[in-house]
Scaffold this motif. Sequence first.
Motif, PDB file in Angstrom:
ATOM      1  N   GLU A  87      35.225  52.098  46.301  1.00 41.21           N
ATOM      2  CA  GLU A  87      33.769  51.701  46.875  1.00 41.21           C
ATOM      3  C   GLU A  87      33.587  50.251  47.448  1.00 41.21           C
ATOM      4  O   GLU A  87      32.671  49.567  47.723  1.00 41.21           O
ATOM      5  CB  GLU A  87      32.260  51.786  46.083  1.00 41.21           C
ATOM      6  N   SER A  89      34.063  46.981  50.049  1.00 39.50           N
ATOM      7  CA  SER A  89      33.804  46.894  51.471  1.00 39.50           C
ATOM      8  C   SER A  89      35.119  46.404  52.193  1.00 39.50           C
ATOM      9  O   SER A  89      36.149  45.957  51.352  1.00 39.50           O
ATOM     10  CB  SER A  89      32.612  45.678  51.451  1.00 39.50           C
ATOM     11  N   GLU A  92      35.980  42.870  50.605  1.00 38.73           N
ATOM     12  CA  GLU A  92      36.760  43.402  49.347  1.00 38.73           C
ATOM     13  C   GLU A  92      38.213  43.657  49.418  1.00 38.73           C
ATOM     14  O   GLU A  92      39.062  43.485  48.763  1.00 38.73           O
ATOM     15  CB  GLU A  92      35.729  44.206  48.332  1.00 38.73           C
ATOM     16  N   GLY A 115      34.667  51.963  53.730  1.00 40.04           N
ATOM     17  CA  GLY A 115      35.576  50.916  53.592  1.00 40.04           C
ATOM     18  C   GLY A 115      36.709  51.013  54.395  1.00 40.04           C
ATOM     19  O   GLY A 115      37.353  49.821  55.101  1.00 40.04           O
ATOM     20  N   GLY A 118      36.215  50.628  58.225  1.00 39.18           N
ATOM     21  CA  GLY A 118      35.470  49.232  58.426  1.00 39.18           C
ATOM     22  C   GLY A 118      36.521  48.470  58.476  1.00 39.18           C
ATOM     23  O   GLY A 118      36.688  47.629  59.272  1.00 39.18           O
TER      24      GLY A 118
END
Length: 172
Positions: A87, A89, A92, A115, A118
Amino acid sequence: MSVAEPRRIVLFRHAKADWPQVSDHERPLADRGRTDAAVAGRRLADTGIPFDLALCSTAARTRETWKLAVHEFPHRPKTVYEERLYEASPGELIAVLNETPDDAQDVLLIGHNPGIQGLADVLTGQADGEARARMTERGFPTAAFAVLSFDGSWKSLEPGVATLIDYWAPTE
């Protein structure tokens, strides 16, 4: 390995998961996912990239995807199962990649959407036109992967520094 040589990152989304009555973290692959993971593994092996390190989310579907994909590789890279990839991003994920030792030239990251997609979008400053067109058209379905290249150390990885050099997704 020299920091002067381009590094490669392959962003690999887990294969199609099933929806049994278990927590999201423990969801296994569906039958199609098991097939797609092996096909993606063959396609990753065909790239000829000699992965030094695989960073894999601890979720069941990513671990199972990796187990089926790596079976197709000529050699198994060092694998680190990283809880922070679940989970995560794009920011991260970059933070985890920034911790990669510089002796790792080619890294495979097995994770989740949104993620992974992205991160591919955020890191890509330039792109091979055909790879960009395929990724734009297909999005980032399960078992898809993007190959990016960048110059510098892992600590220098940041938005816009990479070039998208390849993209692959299974047929529906």
